[in-house]
Design an enzyme around this catalytic site. Structure first.
Site, PDB file in Angstrom:
ATOM      1  N   GLU A   1       0.530  -1.190   0.037  1.00 29.80           N
ATOM      2  CA  GLU A   1       0.035   0.088   0.032  1.00 29.80           C
ATOM      3  C   GLU A   1       0.747   1.202  -0.037  1.00 29.80           C
ATOM      4  O   GLU A   1       1.945   1.417   0.600  1.00 29.80           O
ATOM      5  CB  GLU A   1      -1.077   0.064   1.230  1.00 29.80           C
ATOM      6  N   THR A   2       0.400   2.124  -0.688  1.00 29.04           N
ATOM      7  CA  THR A   2       0.996   3.607  -0.528  1.00 29.04           C
ATOM      8  C   THR A   2      -0.213   4.605  -0.109  1.00 29.04           C
ATOM      9  O   THR A   2      -1.510   4.365  -0.577  1.00 29.04           O
ATOM     10  CB  THR A   2       1.434   4.202  -1.834  1.00 29.04           C
TER      11      THR A   2
END
Length: 279
Positions: A45-46
């Site tokens: 995830e970002t």
């Protein structure tokens, strides 16, 4: 102020937890640009920090994978709160950060560390026999090792499987082709309540979006869902530590506490890399 932080979540040892890229002041980015950044970082995830739209929130976060946006995820919640605080964010309430995400408002406590209040499950209850059988085949598990299964979905889509032993969890070797489009969390308590290092539960998380297959290093959302299932069922105490990432060289430690009807999930957070966004 650094515009980008890479935060290690759920481990006291650097580079042994789950990495998260956090971009500050991201209100100017479009959905297409956020997806491009997430694909470039190529992390599980970002996240992107924005001004809140809810008056009860301290900040807003958008959580992206390489395949799209998630309404909620656990290690991005802790890592984003860590980055926001480190950048000088001041919560409206002493000792509590309120995060706005697509799933709603999530409370993050600051009491010697960070821990989030698990959101309600969007899907729970037993798994149908046909779906479970297909998952067991995809994971290449011995059906005799599967004690129970339940949906523990708080956004990402997890199916939880309680296995007979931690050894069965660690030995799992999924069929990547058959696993397409699935998400599964495997868990098994250690005998006598915990190992010598106080770890009570071994956890693994597998996911596929139909194109890519992976094992998530340490997963806050899954551990939250597992706790909401296994603690009320009597399989775990109201306070315990879960280990995750063992097979892939990580040392994730997820601290879970169930109190006053709420499930709290916490762990260590450390900024390991900072950087600037180009003009």
């Amino acid at each position: 102020m650094p515009a980008v932080r890479f935060v290690d979540v759920f481990s006291d040892r650097p580079f042994r937890g789950n990495a998260l890229a956090v971009l500050h002041d991201a209100d100017d980015l479009s959905d297409e640009e956020m997806l491009a950044v997430a694909r470039w970082t190529n992390l599980s995830e970002t996240t992107f920090l924005l001004a809140p739209t809810d008056p009860g929130a301290d900040y807003r976060v958008r959580i992206w994978t390489i395949g799209g946006e998630l309404p909620f995820a656990g290690h991005p919640t802790l890592g984003s709160a860590h980055a926001w605080l480190e950048a000088g964010g001041t919560p409206r309430r002493e000792g509590v950060v309120v995060q706005e995400c697509a799933a709603g408002l999530v409370e993050v406590r600051r009491d010697g560390g960070l821990r989030f209040a698990a959101p309600p499950l969007t899907r729970s209850g037993p798994v149908e026999d046909a779906e479970l059988a297909e998952m067991v085949r995809a994971l290449r598990l011995d059906p005799a090792d599967v004690l129970e299964a339940a949906w523990v979905d708080n956004g990402p889509g997890w199916m939880g499987l309680l296995l007979r032993s931690p050894e069965a969890v660690l030995a799992c070797d999924p069929d990547r082709m058959r696993f397409a489009g699935m998400k599964a969390g495997l868990a098994a308590p250690y005998p006598d309540g915990a190992r010598d290092d106080d770890v009570a539960l071994e956890v693994r998380a597998f996911y596929s979006d139909g194109r890519d297959f992976g094992e998530d290093p340490v997963t806050g959302s899954l551990n939250a869902g597992l706790a909401q299932w296994l603690v009320p069922a009597g399989h775990l105490p109201s306070r315990y530590v879960a280990a995750q990432g063992t097979v892939i060289g990580r040392e994730g430690r997820v601290h879970v506490t169930v109190e006053d009807g709420h499930t709290w999930v916490g762990g260590a957070t450390h900024t390991l890399v900072t950087g600037e966004r180009p003009a």
